[in-house]
Design a protein around this motif. Structure first.
Motif, PDB file in Angstrom:
ATOM      1  N   VAL A  65       0.831  -1.204   0.000  1.00 31.74           N
ATOM      2  CA  VAL A  65       0.000   0.000   0.000  1.00 31.74           C
ATOM      3  C   VAL A  65       0.868   1.258   0.000  1.00 31.74           C
ATOM      4  CG1 VAL A  65      -0.243   0.023   2.523  1.00 31.74           C
ATOM      5  CG2 VAL A  65      -1.991   1.106   1.086  1.00 31.74           C
ATOM      6  N   SER A  66       2.011   1.243   0.698  1.00 33.42           N
ATOM      7  CA  SER A  66       2.881   2.426   0.715  1.00 33.42           C
ATOM      8  C   SER A  66       3.441   2.710  -0.678  1.00 33.42           C
ATOM      9  CB  SER A  66       4.020   2.234   1.719  1.00 33.42           C
ATOM     10  OG  SER A  66       4.771   1.067   1.423  1.00 33.42           O
ATOM     11  N   ASP A  67       3.767   1.657  -1.419  1.00 33.92           N
ATOM     12  CA  ASP A  67       4.304   1.809  -2.772  1.00 33.92           C
ATOM     13  C   ASP A  67       3.243   2.383  -3.709  1.00 33.92           C
ATOM     14  OD1 ASP A  67       6.281   1.580  -4.694  1.00 33.92           O
ATOM     15  OD2 ASP A  67       5.774  -0.484  -5.205  1.00 33.92           O
ATOM     16  N   LEU A  93       7.871   7.727   0.869  1.00 32.24           N
ATOM     17  CA  LEU A  93       8.193   7.628  -0.553  1.00 32.24           C
ATOM     18  C   LEU A  93       8.951   6.348  -0.880  1.00 32.24           C
ATOM     19  CD1 LEU A  93       9.204  11.340  -1.272  1.00 32.24           C
ATOM     20  CD2 LEU A  93       6.961  10.228  -1.510  1.00 32.24           C
ATOM     21  N   HIS A  94       9.232   5.547   0.130  1.00 28.09           N
ATOM     22  CA  HIS A  94       9.904   4.274  -0.072  1.00 28.09           C
ATOM     23  C   HIS A  94       9.023   3.156   0.483  1.00 28.09           C
ATOM     24  CE1 HIS A  94      13.546   6.407  -1.225  1.00 28.09           C
ATOM     25  NE2 HIS A  94      13.398   7.163  -0.146  1.00 28.09           N
ATOM     26  N   ASN A  95       9.204   1.973  -0.046  1.00 27.04           N
ATOM     27  CA  ASN A  95       8.393   0.834   0.376  1.00 27.04           C
ATOM     28  C   ASN A  95       8.519   0.571   1.871  1.00 27.04           C
ATOM     29  OD1 ASN A  95       7.777   0.515  -2.286  1.00 27.04           O
ATOM     30  ND2 ASN A  95       9.072  -1.267  -2.617  1.00 27.04           N
ATOM     31  N   LEU A  96       7.398   0.352   2.529  1.00 22.39           N
ATOM     32  CA  LEU A  96       7.395  -0.084   3.920  1.00 22.39           C
ATOM     33  C   LEU A  96       7.031  -1.565   3.927  1.00 22.39           C
ATOM     34  CD1 LEU A  96       5.719   2.883   5.851  1.00 22.39           C
ATOM     35  CD2 LEU A  96       8.136   2.387   5.503  1.00 22.39           C
ATOM     36  N   TRP A  97       8.072  -2.393   3.870  1.00 21.39           N
ATOM     37  CA  TRP A  97       7.860  -3.846   3.860  1.00 21.39           C
ATOM     38  C   TRP A  97       7.753  -4.354   5.291  1.00 21.39           C
ATOM     39  CZ3 TRP A  97       6.491  -7.385   0.433  1.00 21.39           C
ATOM     40  CH2 TRP A  97       6.734  -8.721   0.697  1.00 21.39           C
ATOM     41  N   ILE A  98       8.787  -4.086   6.082  1.00 16.47           N
ATOM     42  CA  ILE A  98       8.773  -4.309   7.525  1.00 16.47           C
ATOM     43  C   ILE A  98       9.263  -3.021   8.168  1.00 16.47           C
ATOM     44  CG2 ILE A  98       9.691  -5.641   9.466  1.00 16.47           C
ATOM     45  CD1 ILE A  98      10.111  -7.978   7.604  1.00 16.47           C
ATOM     46  N   PHE A  99       8.512  -2.457   9.080  1.00 16.48           N
ATOM     47  CA  PHE A  99       8.904  -1.190   9.685  1.00 16.48           C
ATOM     48  C   PHE A  99       8.498  -1.181  11.155  1.00 16.48           C
ATOM     49  CE2 PHE A  99       4.625  -0.665   8.103  1.00 16.48           C
ATOM     50  CZ  PHE A  99       3.981   0.109   9.073  1.00 16.48           C
ATOM     51  N   GLN A 100       9.120  -0.296  11.920  1.00 15.18           N
ATOM     52  CA  GLN A 100       8.853  -0.201  13.342  1.00 15.18           C
ATOM     53  C   GLN A 100       7.621   0.653  13.602  1.00 15.18           C
ATOM     54  OE1 GLN A 100      10.618  -1.887  15.870  1.00 15.18           O
ATOM     55  NE2 GLN A 100       8.734  -1.295  16.907  1.00 15.18           N
ATOM     56  N   GLY A 101       6.669   0.103  14.339  1.00 16.38           N
ATOM     57  CA  GLY A 101       5.486   0.855  14.740  1.00 16.38           C
ATOM     58  C   GLY A 101       5.261   0.682  16.224  1.00 16.38           C
ATOM     59  N   THR A 102       4.064   0.915  16.676  1.00 16.42           N
ATOM     60  CA  THR A 102       3.730   0.723  18.091  1.00 16.42           C
ATOM     61  C   THR A 102       3.056  -0.631  18.284  1.00 16.42           C
ATOM     62  OG1 THR A 102       1.583   1.816  17.804  1.00 16.42           O
ATOM     63  CG2 THR A 102       3.456   3.198  18.440  1.00 16.42           C
ATOM     64  N   VAL A 103       3.176  -1.171  19.477  1.00 17.18           N
ATOM     65  CA  VAL A 103       2.570  -2.464  19.772  1.00 17.18           C
ATOM     66  C   VAL A 103       1.049  -2.315  19.806  1.00 17.18           C
ATOM     67  CG1 VAL A 103       2.388  -4.334  21.464  1.00 17.18           C
ATOM     68  CG2 VAL A 103       4.590  -3.213  21.064  1.00 17.18           C
ATOM     69  N   PRO A 104       0.305  -3.160  19.111  1.00 13.35           N
ATOM     70  CA  PRO A 104      -1.161  -3.068  19.113  1.00 13.35           C
ATOM     71  C   PRO A 104      -1.729  -3.191  20.524  1.00 13.35           C
ATOM     72  CG  PRO A 104      -0.413  -4.566  17.401  1.00 13.35           C
ATOM     73  CD  PRO A 104       0.786  -4.240  18.240  1.00 13.35           C
TER      74      PRO A 104
END
Length: 282
Positions: A65-67, A93-104
């Motif tokens: 979706v980011s792409d 502007l770059h692919n987010l394949w695996i990225f750091q977010g917050t814990v659900p």
């Protein structure tokens, strides 16, 4: 899942959302083209093995979706989502394949947030394979199955979780409907595969190794270690199928088997006739 816990979200082809948490020993299945996401949970994320029913699948032909956002004009995004174009001024502007977010957070809250006015899918997209009832069970080990019969959404992939006690052997057998891909979870294994020719190959496997057996090739797996051996077999098929060598021969006229193999009929009468799956140490 081989370690930790993970939250999965998916939207089926009828627009029905699903959110669920999976732990080590669980499976998820997403039909091809179904949008989904994965989030690692506490305390330290997760690890899993992904299997595809299409050997050409990889990160370069997966719709991100980011792409897509990054390669769509902001004014088009504005029209599509009904918001001002500047809403998308900071999209990556770059692919987010695996990225750091917050814990659900709370699972129930996420489920309520995605539900809106949509109906729930008829079947779950996750399955607890390790906690399922074995189809074969003995003092030597167990075989647990997930396929379209008990994991209804999995119409193209079947799997088997095999546990073999020290000294035990996954009995001589073959799979008539699909090749078998194996991922060894723990323990020490020795697998022998028999092909016509004759061609025979024996190899050792440890945790993290991958094995492969072509459809209809006879094979068996020995536990050559001093701890439990466990591996998962994956099949590109809607259902799990196997043929046990002993089950076949004990359901063949004993006189014919005796003549063919030069074995006494009294001995044949003692062979297992119930597809035991895992046999104990002799």
């Amino acid at each position: 899942m081989t370690y930790g816990t993970c939250r999965v979200t998916v939207l089926d082809a009828q627009g029905r959302p699903y959110v669920g948490d999976v732990k080590a020993g669980d499976l998820w299945f997403f039909p091809a083209g179904t949008p989904h996401s994965l989030q690692g949970l506490g305390p330290d994320g997760c690890e899993f093995v992904i299997c595809f029913d299409d050997g050409h699948a990889d990160e370069f032909n997966t719709l991100l979706v980011s792409d897509w956002f990054a390669h769509t004009p902001p004014e088009v995004l504005a029209k599509n989502f009904g918001v001002p174009a500047n809403t998308f001024s900071k999209i990556p502007l770059h692919n987010l394949w695996i990225f750091q977010g917050t814990v659900p957070g709370d699972l129930a809250a996420d489920r309520a947030a995605v539900a809106k006015n949509a109906a729930a899918p008829p079947h779950p997209f996750i399955f607890s394979l390790e906690e399922s009832r074995p189809i074969r069970e003995s003092d030597a080990g167990t075989i647990q199955i997930a396929d379209s019969a008990n994991f209804n959404v999995a119409q193209t992939v079947a799997s088997a979780l095999v546990t073999v006690k020290p000294g035990g052997v996954r009995e001589m057998h073959w799979h008539p409907n699909a090749d078998e891909w194996q991922y060894y979870l723990k323990g020490n294994a020795r697998m022998t595969v028999f092909d016509t020719g004759p061609n025979v190959l024996t190899m050792d496997f440890n945790a993290g190794d991958i094995g492969y057996v072509r459809r209809n090739l006879g094979h068996y797996v020995e536990n050559v270690g001093d701890t439990d051996l466990q591996f998962v077999g994956v099949f590109r098929a809607p259902r799990y199928e196997e043929v046990s060598l002993s089950n076949w021969l004990t359901h063949t006229p004993p006189k014919l088997v005796a003549q063919h193999l030069n074995v006494d009929e009294a001995s044949i009468a003692n062979w297992p006739d119930n597809s035991p799956g895992v046999r104990p140490k002799a």
